[in-house]
Design a protein around this motif. Structure first.
Motif, PDB file in Angstrom:
ATOM      1  N   CYS A 289       0.813  -1.230   0.000  1.00  0.00           N
ATOM      2  CA  CYS A 289       0.000   0.000   0.000  1.00  0.00           C
ATOM      3  C   CYS A 289       0.841   1.273   0.000  1.00  0.00           C
ATOM      4  O   CYS A 289       0.493   2.251  -0.662  1.00  0.00           O
ATOM      5  N   ALA A 290       1.937   1.280   0.760  1.00  0.00           N
ATOM      6  CA  ALA A 290       2.758   2.487   0.833  1.00  0.00           C
ATOM      7  C   ALA A 290       3.295   2.849  -0.551  1.00  0.00           C
ATOM      8  O   ALA A 290       3.370   4.019  -0.916  1.00  0.00           O
ATOM      9  N   GLN A 291       3.636   1.809  -1.329  1.00  0.00           N
ATOM     10  CA  GLN A 291       4.136   2.091  -2.689  1.00  0.00           C
ATOM     11  C   GLN A 291       3.006   2.503  -3.617  1.00  0.00           C
ATOM     12  O   GLN A 291       3.177   3.392  -4.450  1.00  0.00           O
ATOM     13  N   LEU A 292       1.825   1.860  -3.450  1.00  0.00           N
ATOM     14  CA  LEU A 292       0.671   2.226  -4.288  1.00  0.00           C
ATOM     15  C   LEU A 292       0.184   3.638  -3.993  1.00  0.00           C
ATOM     16  O   LEU A 292      -0.156   4.395  -4.895  1.00  0.00           O
ATOM     17  N   ARG A 293       0.154   3.993  -2.711  1.00  0.00           N
ATOM     18  CA  ARG A 293      -0.421   5.275  -2.291  1.00  0.00           C
ATOM     19  C   ARG A 293       0.632   6.352  -2.073  1.00  0.00           C
ATOM     20  O   ARG A 293       0.329   7.475  -1.715  1.00  0.00           O
ATOM     21  N   LYS A 294       1.889   5.960  -2.259  1.00  0.00           N
ATOM     22  CA  LYS A 294       3.031   6.898  -2.266  1.00  0.00           C
ATOM     23  C   LYS A 294       3.180   7.750  -1.002  1.00  0.00           C
ATOM     24  O   LYS A 294       3.489   8.942  -1.071  1.00  0.00           O
ATOM     25  N   GLY A 295       2.971   7.113   0.162  1.00  0.00           N
ATOM     26  CA  GLY A 295       3.181   7.833   1.418  1.00  0.00           C
ATOM     27  C   GLY A 295       3.568   6.882   2.523  1.00  0.00           C
ATOM     28  O   GLY A 295       3.805   5.700   2.287  1.00  0.00           O
ATOM     29  N   GLY A 296       3.668   7.417   3.737  1.00  0.00           N
ATOM     30  CA  GLY A 296       3.833   6.592   4.925  1.00  0.00           C
ATOM     31  C   GLY A 296       2.567   6.769   5.745  1.00  0.00           C
ATOM     32  O   GLY A 296       2.132   7.909   5.948  1.00  0.00           O
ATOM     33  N   TYR A 297       1.960   5.672   6.214  1.00  0.00           N
ATOM     34  CA  TYR A 297       0.652   5.798   6.856  1.00  0.00           C
ATOM     35  C   TYR A 297       0.324   4.487   7.542  1.00  0.00           C
ATOM     36  O   TYR A 297       1.031   3.493   7.382  1.00  0.00           O
ATOM     37  N   TRP A 298      -0.775   4.470   8.259  1.00  0.00           N
ATOM     38  CA  TRP A 298      -1.226   3.234   8.899  1.00  0.00           C
ATOM     39  C   TRP A 298      -2.094   2.490   7.871  1.00  0.00           C
ATOM     40  O   TRP A 298      -3.321   2.410   8.010  1.00  0.00           O
ATOM     41  N   GLY A 315      -7.003  21.177 -10.438  1.00  0.00           N
ATOM     42  CA  GLY A 315      -7.002  20.764 -11.845  1.00  0.00           C
ATOM     43  C   GLY A 315      -6.451  19.358 -11.996  1.00  0.00           C
ATOM     44  O   GLY A 315      -6.927  18.587 -12.802  1.00  0.00           O
ATOM     45  N   GLU A 316      -5.438  19.050 -11.165  1.00  0.00           N
ATOM     46  CA  GLU A 316      -4.859  17.701 -11.180  1.00  0.00           C
ATOM     47  C   GLU A 316      -5.391  16.891  -9.998  1.00  0.00           C
ATOM     48  O   GLU A 316      -5.079  15.715  -9.861  1.00  0.00           O
ATOM     49  N   HIS A 317      -6.173  17.575  -9.149  1.00  0.00           N
ATOM     50  CA  HIS A 317      -6.493  17.013  -7.835  1.00  0.00           C
ATOM     51  C   HIS A 317      -7.553  15.921  -7.842  1.00  0.00           C
ATOM     52  O   HIS A 317      -7.796  15.300  -6.829  1.00  0.00           O
ATOM     53  N   ALA A 318      -8.215  15.676  -8.984  1.00  0.00           N
ATOM     54  CA  ALA A 318      -9.317  14.695  -8.977  1.00  0.00           C
ATOM     55  C   ALA A 318      -9.066  13.540  -9.943  1.00  0.00           C
ATOM     56  O   ALA A 318      -9.985  12.984 -10.509  1.00  0.00           O
ATOM     57  N   LYS A 319      -7.788  13.203 -10.127  1.00  0.00           N
ATOM     58  CA  LYS A 319      -7.474  12.210 -11.152  1.00  0.00           C
ATOM     59  C   LYS A 319      -6.839  10.939 -10.605  1.00  0.00           C
ATOM     60  O   LYS A 319      -6.843   9.919 -11.278  1.00  0.00           O
ATOM     61  N   SER A 320      -6.266  11.001  -9.393  1.00  0.00           N
ATOM     62  CA  SER A 320      -5.483   9.861  -8.922  1.00  0.00           C
ATOM     63  C   SER A 320      -5.961   9.374  -7.553  1.00  0.00           C
ATOM     64  O   SER A 320      -6.556  10.126  -6.793  1.00  0.00           O
ATOM     65  N   THR A 321      -5.645   8.120  -7.252  1.00  0.00           N
ATOM     66  CA  THR A 321      -6.034   7.564  -5.957  1.00  0.00           C
ATOM     67  C   THR A 321      -4.877   7.606  -4.954  1.00  0.00           C
ATOM     68  O   THR A 321      -5.024   7.129  -3.843  1.00  0.00           O
ATOM     69  N   ASP A 322      -3.748   8.184  -5.364  1.00  0.00           N
ATOM     70  CA  ASP A 322      -2.630   8.283  -4.416  1.00  0.00           C
ATOM     71  C   ASP A 322      -2.511   9.691  -3.820  1.00  0.00           C
ATOM     72  O   ASP A 322      -1.527  10.035  -3.189  1.00  0.00           O
ATOM     73  N   GLY A 323      -3.555  10.515  -4.017  1.00  0.00           N
ATOM     74  CA  GLY A 323      -3.543  11.879  -3.492  1.00  0.00           C
ATOM     75  C   GLY A 323      -3.849  11.927  -1.996  1.00  0.00           C
ATOM     76  O   GLY A 323      -3.905  10.898  -1.324  1.00  0.00           O
ATOM     77  N   ILE A 324      -4.039  13.146  -1.500  1.00  0.00           N
ATOM     78  CA  ILE A 324      -4.350  13.358  -0.079  1.00  0.00           C
ATOM     79  C   ILE A 324      -5.861  13.205   0.094  1.00  0.00           C
ATOM     80  O   ILE A 324      -6.608  14.164  -0.070  1.00  0.00           O
ATOM     81  N   THR A 325      -6.293  11.983   0.381  1.00  0.00           N
ATOM     82  CA  THR A 325      -7.725  11.694   0.335  1.00  0.00           C
ATOM     83  C   THR A 325      -8.352  11.468   1.705  1.00  0.00           C
ATOM     84  O   THR A 325      -7.686  11.061   2.654  1.00  0.00           O
ATOM     85  N   TRP A 326      -9.639  11.746   1.771  1.00  0.00           N
ATOM     86  CA  TRP A 326     -10.498  11.442   2.928  1.00  0.00           C
ATOM     87  C   TRP A 326     -11.822  10.991   2.306  1.00  0.00           C
ATOM     88  O   TRP A 326     -12.635  11.821   1.915  1.00  0.00           O
ATOM     89  N   TYR A 327     -11.980   9.651   2.186  1.00  0.00           N
ATOM     90  CA  TYR A 327     -13.091   9.098   1.396  1.00  0.00           C
ATOM     91  C   TYR A 327     -14.455   9.593   1.880  1.00  0.00           C
ATOM     92  O   TYR A 327     -15.367   9.789   1.081  1.00  0.00           O
ATOM     93  N   GLY A 328     -14.579   9.756   3.216  1.00  0.00           N
ATOM     94  CA  GLY A 328     -15.867  10.143   3.791  1.00  0.00           C
ATOM     95  C   GLY A 328     -16.362  11.499   3.315  1.00  0.00           C
ATOM     96  O   GLY A 328     -17.554  11.790   3.366  1.00  0.00           O
ATOM     97  N   TRP A 329     -15.473  12.312   2.799  1.00  0.00           N
ATOM     98  CA  TRP A 329     -15.895  13.639   2.356  1.00  0.00           C
ATOM     99  C   TRP A 329     -15.885  13.734   0.831  1.00  0.00           C
ATOM    100  O   TRP A 329     -16.922  13.993   0.215  1.00  0.00           O
ATOM    101  N   HIS A 330     -14.751  13.474   0.202  1.00  0.00           N
ATOM    102  CA  HIS A 330     -14.657  13.683  -1.248  1.00  0.00           C
ATOM    103  C   HIS A 330     -14.318  12.420  -2.032  1.00  0.00           C
ATOM    104  O   HIS A 330     -13.991  12.504  -3.214  1.00  0.00           O
ATOM    105  N   GLY A 331     -14.371  11.261  -1.369  1.00  0.00           N
ATOM    106  CA  GLY A 331     -14.125  10.024  -2.095  1.00  0.00           C
ATOM    107  C   GLY A 331     -12.660   9.701  -2.290  1.00  0.00           C
ATOM    108  O   GLY A 331     -11.779  10.354  -1.728  1.00  0.00           O
ATOM    109  N   SER A 332     -12.406   8.694  -3.135  1.00  0.00           N
ATOM    110  CA  SER A 332     -11.076   8.082  -3.208  1.00  0.00           C
ATOM    111  C   SER A 332     -10.133   8.774  -4.185  1.00  0.00           C
ATOM    112  O   SER A 332      -8.947   8.462  -4.237  1.00  0.00           O
TER     113      SER A 332
END
Ligand code: NAG
Ligand code: NAG
Ligand code: NAG
Ligand code: NAG
Ligand code: CA
Length: 352
Positions: A289-298, A315-332
């Motif tokens: 997951c860390a490699q897929l999502r490109k961060g360090g996290y639980w 403009g680039e913010h709604a295209k990828s699933t490795d961004g800074i996401t919070w699914y409960g608000w704006h999805g994946s």
């Protein structure tokens, strides 16, 4: 005149031809007049013609060189102007850079001043009762301006002296920031050691470091996450209980007692999971997951939020699933504009 009318060589060439035709016709018209009444009209006319032609040729040659000179001068003028404007552009940039530099120096100096004031305040002998653990202690001591402070080394928590960013305003203040995303120039795709020790700049984007967070959560703590999207809307999630375990236990996350308006508790899915980085896969997934999502996290399998993901601009913010996401608000696949993760002790009481 010629210079004004003829901006291009093609035009210069054309006008040259026109000019020559003109000269030729006047010369030819003049020639017979001069020679009226002479005996040998034919031969003189012939000779006059040849002489005229020779003169014409010389004039044409003269004109050609004149025009050549003109166009060269023209060109060099143009190059000069171009160079001048480039020079101006450069000096403008230099000025802007100097301004920026001055600005950052001032903010740095302000920061130093804050720290010096703080250190002066701390020269008073420290007992356990007035030890400074975090931003909440500073708040209790009347430091109520949000910004960068320096915490002294602490025996009880085992923290080294540490620069922290305090949020002294949100919901009563006293918050020690453990993470911030807002500028987007700092990569969060880091290895275990960097996540352990912390990285980034305390005035910009940073991770405080798992070791520091672990030590700070030795006091029963509250976690608050502030989120902002690209439309400028804000949401928050608060956890009445927050702690992480030590390195031997992979900085495992425990949270409970969610409240907030973030559309849903998108950290719950990460509860009871180990911390993972690109070089240490501790997630609950066959994937990395860390490699897929490109961060360090639980990372679980993998995310319901990815607050240490990739910063994407508008403009680039709604295209990828490795961004800074919070699914409960704006999805994946909506990467947020700003995030702050902060903590304070459960027993903190806001003052008025
Ligand atoms: C050519 O130009 C030069 C310099 O202007 C001048 O002295 C000379 O007389 C010109 N020749 C003709 C044939 O016009
Ligand atoms: C969660 O909140 C409830 C009610 O406020 C409290 O009784 C409980 O102790 C809290 N749990 C934790 C783990 O802090
Ligand atoms: C996280 O797990 C603990 C048990 O380890 C549980 O008590 C707690 O309620 C969980 N938190 C959430 C938000 O579900
Ligand atoms: C989490 O870390 C603990 C301690 O190292 C380990 O025993 C456990 O297997 C890890 N869990 C996962 C899912 O990797
Ligand atoms: Ca895995």
């Amino acid at each position: 005149m010629l210079k004004k009318l003829c901006r291009h060589t093609i035009c210069l060439g054309l006008s040259l031809v026109l000019f020559c035709l003109d000269t030729a016709s006047t010369q030819i018209a003049k020639a017979p007049k001069k020679r009226t009444g002479t005996q040998s009209e034919g031969s003189l006319a012939n000779g006059g013609c040849c002489e005229d032609m020779r003169m014409l040729k010389i004039q044409v040659a003269n004109l050609t060189s004149l025009l050549g000179e003109l166009s060269r001068k023209h060109e060099s003028d143009w190059i000069n102007i171009h160079l001048k404007s480039m020079e101006l552009e450069n000096s403008k940039k230099v000025h802007e850079d100097r301004l920026l530099e001055a600005e950052s120096k001032i903010s740095e100096m302000n920061g130093r001043l804050e720290i010096m004031q703080l250190q002066a305040a701390q020269t008073v002998t420290q007992t356990t009762a007035d030890a400074i653990y975090d931003c909440s202690t500073l708040y209790k001591r009347n430091y109520k301006i949000s910004g960068v402070y320096k915490l002294p080394k602490d025996e009880f928590l085992g923290t080294p002296d540490l620069e922290v960013h305090c949020d002294m305003e949100t919901n009563g203040g006293g918050w020690t920031l453990i993470q911030r995303r807002k500028i987007g120039l700092t990569s969060f795709n880091r290895d275990w050691k960097q996540y352990k020790e912390g990285f980034g700049t305390i005035r910009g984007d940073f991770w405080l470091g798992n070791e520091n967070i672990f030590r700070l959560t030795r006091q029963p703590s509250v976690l608050r996450i502030d989120l902002e999207d690209w439309e400028g809307e804000t949401r928050y999630a608060e956890y009445g209980f927050f702690t992480i375990s030590n390195e031997r236990n992979n900085y495992k996350l425990f949270i409970s007692n969610y409240s907030g308006n973030a559309g849903g508790d998108s950290l719950r899915y990460h509860n009871n999971t180990n911390f993972s980085t690109k070089n240490k896969d501790n997630d609950k997934c066959v994937d990395d997951c860390a490699q897929l999502r490109k961060g360090g996290y639980w990372y679980n399998c993998c995310t319901d939020s990815n607050l240490n993901g990739v910063f994407y601009r508008y403009g680039e913010h709604a295209k990828s699933t490795d961004g800074i996401t919070w699914y409960g608000w704006h999805g994946s696949s909506y990467s947020l504009k700003r995030v702050e993760m902060k903590m304070r002790p459960q027993n903190f009481v806001a003052q008025n």
